[in-house]
Structure formats: structure tokens, C-alpha cells
Write an enzyme that holds these catalytic residues in place. Structure first.
Site, PDB file in Angstrom:
ATOM      1  N   ASP A 175       0.861  -1.175   0.000  1.00 52.93           N
ATOM      2  CA  ASP A 175       0.000   0.000   0.000  1.00 52.93           C
ATOM      3  C   ASP A 175       0.896   1.223   0.000  1.00 52.93           C
ATOM      4  O   ASP A 175       1.959   1.212   0.627  1.00 52.93           O
ATOM      5  CB  ASP A 175      -0.910   0.018   1.237  1.00 52.93           C
ATOM      6  CG  ASP A 175      -2.121   0.921   1.045  1.00 52.93           C
ATOM      7  OD1 ASP A 175      -1.926   2.102   0.677  1.00 52.93           O
ATOM      8  OD2 ASP A 175      -3.250   0.471   1.254  1.00 52.93           O
ATOM      9  N   MET A 206      -7.841  -1.723  -3.667  1.00 52.70           N
ATOM     10  CA  MET A 206      -7.436  -0.321  -3.736  1.00 52.70           C
ATOM     11  C   MET A 206      -8.326   0.432  -4.717  1.00 52.70           C
ATOM     12  O   MET A 206      -8.911  -0.161  -5.629  1.00 52.70           O
ATOM     13  CB  MET A 206      -5.973  -0.217  -4.158  1.00 52.70           C
ATOM     14  CG  MET A 206      -5.649  -0.872  -5.493  1.00 52.70           C
ATOM     15  SD  MET A 206      -3.873  -0.803  -5.831  1.00 52.70           S
ATOM     16  CE  MET A 206      -3.806  -1.714  -7.379  1.00 52.70           C
ATOM     17  N   ASN A 212      -2.576   3.779 -11.118  1.00 51.90           N
ATOM     18  CA  ASN A 212      -2.757   2.322 -11.126  1.00 51.90           C
ATOM     19  C   ASN A 212      -3.847   1.812 -12.066  1.00 51.90           C
ATOM     20  O   ASN A 212      -4.086   0.599 -12.117  1.00 51.90           O
ATOM     21  CB  ASN A 212      -3.014   1.805  -9.703  1.00 51.90           C
ATOM     22  CG  ASN A 212      -4.338   2.291  -9.120  1.00 51.90           C
ATOM     23  OD1 ASN A 212      -5.291   2.586  -9.835  1.00 51.90           O
ATOM     24  ND2 ASN A 212      -4.407   2.374  -7.794  1.00 51.90           N
ATOM     25  N   MET A 233     -12.180  -7.460  -6.047  1.00 56.83           N
ATOM     26  CA  MET A 233     -13.437  -7.011  -5.463  1.00 56.83           C
ATOM     27  C   MET A 233     -13.393  -5.493  -5.261  1.00 56.83           C
ATOM     28  O   MET A 233     -14.175  -4.937  -4.503  1.00 56.83           O
ATOM     29  CB  MET A 233     -13.682  -7.706  -4.114  1.00 56.83           C
ATOM     30  CG  MET A 233     -13.493  -9.205  -4.136  1.00 56.83           C
ATOM     31  SD  MET A 233     -14.552 -10.066  -5.312  1.00 56.83           S
ATOM     32  CE  MET A 233     -13.602 -11.572  -5.582  1.00 56.83           C
ATOM     33  N   ALA A 234     -12.475  -4.819  -5.969  1.00 55.62           N
ATOM     34  CA  ALA A 234     -12.283  -3.380  -5.802  1.00 55.62           C
ATOM     35  C   ALA A 234     -12.925  -2.623  -6.962  1.00 55.62           C
ATOM     36  O   ALA A 234     -14.127  -2.366  -6.947  1.00 55.62           O
ATOM     37  CB  ALA A 234     -10.790  -3.077  -5.684  1.00 55.62           C
ATOM     38  N   ARG A 235     -12.152  -2.310  -7.995  1.00 59.99           N
ATOM     39  CA  ARG A 235     -12.658  -1.563  -9.141  1.00 59.99           C
ATOM     40  C   ARG A 235     -12.159  -2.193 -10.439  1.00 59.99           C
ATOM     41  O   ARG A 235     -10.998  -2.583 -10.553  1.00 59.99           O
ATOM     42  CB  ARG A 235     -12.226  -0.096  -9.079  1.00 59.99           C
ATOM     43  CG  ARG A 235     -13.029   0.726  -8.072  1.00 59.99           C
ATOM     44  CD  ARG A 235     -14.475   0.882  -8.521  1.00 59.99           C
ATOM     45  NE  ARG A 235     -15.293   1.665  -7.611  1.00 59.99           N
ATOM     46  CZ  ARG A 235     -16.028   1.159  -6.629  1.00 59.99           C
ATOM     47  NH1 ARG A 235     -16.019  -0.142  -6.411  1.00 59.99           N
ATOM     48  NH2 ARG A 235     -16.752   1.952  -5.866  1.00 59.99           N
ATOM     49  N   ASP A 259     -15.375  -9.371  -9.388  1.00 58.81           N
ATOM     50  CA  ASP A 259     -16.652  -8.830  -8.927  1.00 58.81           C
ATOM     51  C   ASP A 259     -16.944  -7.475  -9.549  1.00 58.81           C
ATOM     52  O   ASP A 259     -18.075  -6.995  -9.479  1.00 58.81           O
ATOM     53  CB  ASP A 259     -16.649  -8.709  -7.399  1.00 58.81           C
ATOM     54  CG  ASP A 259     -18.016  -8.351  -6.836  1.00 58.81           C
ATOM     55  OD1 ASP A 259     -18.980  -9.090  -7.089  1.00 58.81           O
ATOM     56  OD2 ASP A 259     -18.111  -7.318  -6.148  1.00 58.81           O
ATOM     57  N   GLU A 264     -19.068  -1.977 -16.570  1.00 53.91           N
ATOM     58  CA  GLU A 264     -20.277  -2.648 -16.083  1.00 53.91           C
ATOM     59  C   GLU A 264     -21.499  -1.744 -16.025  1.00 53.91           C
ATOM     60  O   GLU A 264     -22.626  -2.212 -15.870  1.00 53.91           O
ATOM     61  CB  GLU A 264     -20.022  -3.231 -14.692  1.00 53.91           C
ATOM     62  CG  GLU A 264     -19.820  -2.175 -13.623  1.00 53.91           C
ATOM     63  CD  GLU A 264     -19.418  -2.768 -12.273  1.00 53.91           C
ATOM     64  OE1 GLU A 264     -19.672  -2.099 -11.261  1.00 53.91           O
ATOM     65  OE2 GLU A 264     -18.863  -3.875 -12.234  1.00 53.91           O
ATOM     66  N   HIS A 296     -20.781  -7.252  -8.988  1.00 52.60           N
ATOM     67  CA  HIS A 296     -20.535  -6.217  -7.979  1.00 52.60           C
ATOM     68  C   HIS A 296     -21.315  -6.528  -6.691  1.00 52.60           C
ATOM     69  O   HIS A 296     -21.910  -5.639  -6.073  1.00 52.60           O
ATOM     70  CB  HIS A 296     -20.940  -4.840  -8.511  1.00 52.60           C
ATOM     71  CG  HIS A 296     -20.073  -3.732  -8.003  1.00 52.60           C
ATOM     72  ND1 HIS A 296     -19.489  -2.798  -8.811  1.00 52.60           N
ATOM     73  CD2 HIS A 296     -19.677  -3.424  -6.749  1.00 52.60           C
ATOM     74  CE1 HIS A 296     -18.790  -1.940  -8.084  1.00 52.60           C
ATOM     75  NE2 HIS A 296     -18.876  -2.305  -6.828  1.00 52.60           N
TER      76      HIS A 296
END
Length: 330
Positions: A175, A206, A212, A233-235, A259, A264, A296
Site C-alpha cells: 500500500d 485499492m 494504477n 473485489m475493488a474496481r 466482482d 459494467e 458487484h
């Protein structure tokens, strides 16, 4: 005080109405999205609570300014769908709900990891064909023997790291902003590439930034262990989706749990049964044999939905009454 809510689902409506009753505040619910057209319905209201999915039309911000509305409270942690600078230029405070149930997403992440590692989808498909045999295609591995890389060690990343640690995994992480609490659970690495190079599981937690977006691309996937799995499971914008599918086809990765998909917006959360999906990349993703795709839904628990609705409404009240909120992001 009057608050207008957009993109409200039935279950959210019940929670919002109960909150309004408890707080003696008038609300108006709109099932449709916030747009340059629908924003006109907010005339005469003091604030807006929204659940934006795709990018918000830039025309909305000056229209809100004209109405005297000074905020939009997003009912999620992510705010990448807003033009934060343009909002600021128009005197619009954007807020989020930064912590609504980290455990919900963390538990879902580990559940998907276990499904991939133990080949549950393939086993279930075989059972439906009355194939009850054992063999290499369905032979799994032991999660506790694995190294897990947590990329993004905020609330959700930390909660996920703790669960993996509980299985006996070696947990490493990266991080930009390290935390002492996370350092007690995982071993920090100096870069994302250093964190992922020996990892059996790579889990993303993140937000997308200019630095990124599409970081996980063809070149990055070459740095993974060949039997590793990727969890996002983020973006969706963190991953170059076509490169991911190519990497899976080339056996650079063993599998992926996805996810969130970058494009989307037109599909999530909608029912497309009997309708044509025109996004070929999306179709390739959801139909890939090495991908477990979910719409999502990682956050989707009773606790999370309640906290998101109430958190956004509370932030709206805070801005209207004090001029700001602790959850503002711009």
C-alpha cells in the site's frame, strides 16, 4: 429539510423511509439515475443521496449549483464515477460511505478464493452431468499452504488479510500508505510487483488512480506465479480485462474471481434475462471457464445495505446543517 434520493432500489426505499421517520426529515425517492434531465426533480430540495454507477454527466454539476444544492452523498465507498474537480468548481461537496461493512467484502473475497482453489464450479458442473469421478481437473489445493498478496491494505484489505491469516496463509501486502495495524497481520513489500511475484493468491483492494488504472495488464501478468489466482473485489479499471483473459488462456494464471468490470455501468445491477448483451468483452469475461464473475455483489449483505443508506443520508444532513462532512472526498 428535504432530501432527494436517486437510483433507489426497493430494499433501500424501506430503509430510507425508516431513517426519514426516525429523523423527521422529508425524503423523495427516484428509482432512476441522476442525470441532466432527472436532476431537475431535485429543485426545491436541500440535498441529494445517490448511488451512481457509471460516470455522472458533467452537466449535472452546474445545474445543482443553479438550484443551490451543495452536495451529493454517494451510497458507496468508491467515487471514481464523479468529476471531483468539476464538482468542487461548482461548490458541490461529494461524500462517500468509506466503511460500511469491510467484513462483508472480505468474507466474499475469501469465499471466491476457496471456490477457485477447490474447483467447486467444475465439481458442480460435473455433478450435474452425473460425473462423480476424481481426477486432476478437480483436485484442489490447501489454502493454508499458500502465500496471499493483499494489494491495498485499508479497511477492506486488512479485514481480508485477517481471514486469510486465520486459514494459516502467509500474507504479504503493498500500500502507498502503510498502517501499523496491517503490519501486525502481513509483511509489507516495497512494490506491487514484489508483493505478487511469489503469491499464490493476489487480492485487490485499492481505489483506481491515475497511477494504477490498468496496472494489471499483460506485462504484470507475466510476473505472476503460473498457478496463481487473481481476485478483484475493488474496481474494474485496475485490470486490463482483455489482457487478463489472454493470460488465463495462456496459463499464466490459474483463475480469477472478478466482482467488478470496468464497463459494467450499462448492465449492473439490471436483469438482462432474454436481452442481448452487446459488450463482447463482458460476454467473454462472464463465460470464461477460469473466471468466477459476480455482479458487484461482494458488499451485498443486510448490514452493508443499511449502513450505506444511512451513511449517505447522515452525510447529506451534515453538509446541509454544517457546510461540510467528515466523509467528503473533494
Amino acid at each position: 429539510m428535504k432530501i432527494k434520493l436517486y437510483n433507489v432500489r426497493g430494499e433501500e426505499a424501506v430503509l430510507a423511509e425508516q431513517w426519514a421517520k426516525n429523523n423527521q426529515i422529508e425524503i423523495s425517492l427516484n428509482e432512476g439515475p441522476l442525470s441532466a434531465e432527472s436532476v431537475k426533480e431535485a429543485q426545491g430540495f436541500d440535498g441529494i443521496a445517490n448511488a451512481q454507477i457509471g460516470p455522472l454527466d458533467d452537466a449535472v454539476y452546474p445545474l445543482l449549483k443553479e438550484m443551490g444544492i451543495k452536495q451529493i452523498a454517494q451510497r458507496s465507498a468508491g467515487v471514481d464515477m464523479y468529476n471531483l474537480e468539476l464538482a468542487k468548481e461548482n461548490g458541490i461537496i461529494i461524500s462517500n460511505v468509506p466503511s460500511y461493512s469491510p467484513e462483508s467484502i472480505a468474507e466474499f473475497t475469501v469465499a471466491i478464493a476457496l471456490n477457485l482453489i477447490r474447483k467447486i464450479e467444475l465439481i458442480r458442473a460435473n455433478v450435474k452431468e452425473q460425473n462423480f469421478t476424481w481426477g486432476l481437473p478437480v483436485r484442489g489445493r490447501v489454502l493454508g499452504d499458500m502465500t496471499v498478496a493483499i494489494i491495498g491494505t485499508g479497511r477492506i484489505g486488512l479485514a481480508t488479510a485477517k481471514i486469510f491469516k486465520g486459514f494459516g496463509c502467509k500474507v504479504v501486502g503493498f500500500d502507498v500508505y502503510r498502517s501499523e495495524e496491517a503490519a501486525e497481520v502481513l509483511e509489507y513489500k516495497d512494490s506491487i510487483l514484489e508483493a505478487i511475484k511469489d503469491a499464490d493468491v493476489v487480492s485487490l483492494h485499492m481505489p483506481p488512480t491515475a497511477e494504477n488504472i490498468h496496472f494489471f495488464n499483460a506485462e504484470t501478468f507475466k510476473q505472476f506465479k503460473k498457478d496463481a489466482i487473481l481476485l478483484n473485489m475493488a474496481r474494474g479499471a485496475l485490470i486490463e480485462t482483455r489482457d487478463l483473459l489472454d493470460a488465463l488462456d495462456q496459463d499464466l494464471l490459474a483463475g480469477a474471481g472478478i466482482d467488478t468490470y470496468e464497463f459494467e455501468g450499462p448492465y449492473i445491477p439490471k436483469n438482462f434475462q432474454g436481452q442481448e448483451i452487446t459488450d463482447k468483452l463482458f460476454l467473454d469475461l462472464i463465460n470464461h471457464p477460469k473466471v468466477i464473475y459476480t455482479p458487484h455483489a461482494a458488499y451485498y449483505t443486510d448490514e452493508a445495505v443499511k449502513n450505506l443508506v444511512e451513511g449517505a443520508l447522515n452525510a447529506t444532513v451534515e453538509v446541509v446543517t454544517t457546510g461540510t462532512t467528515g466523509n467528503r472526498v473533494n
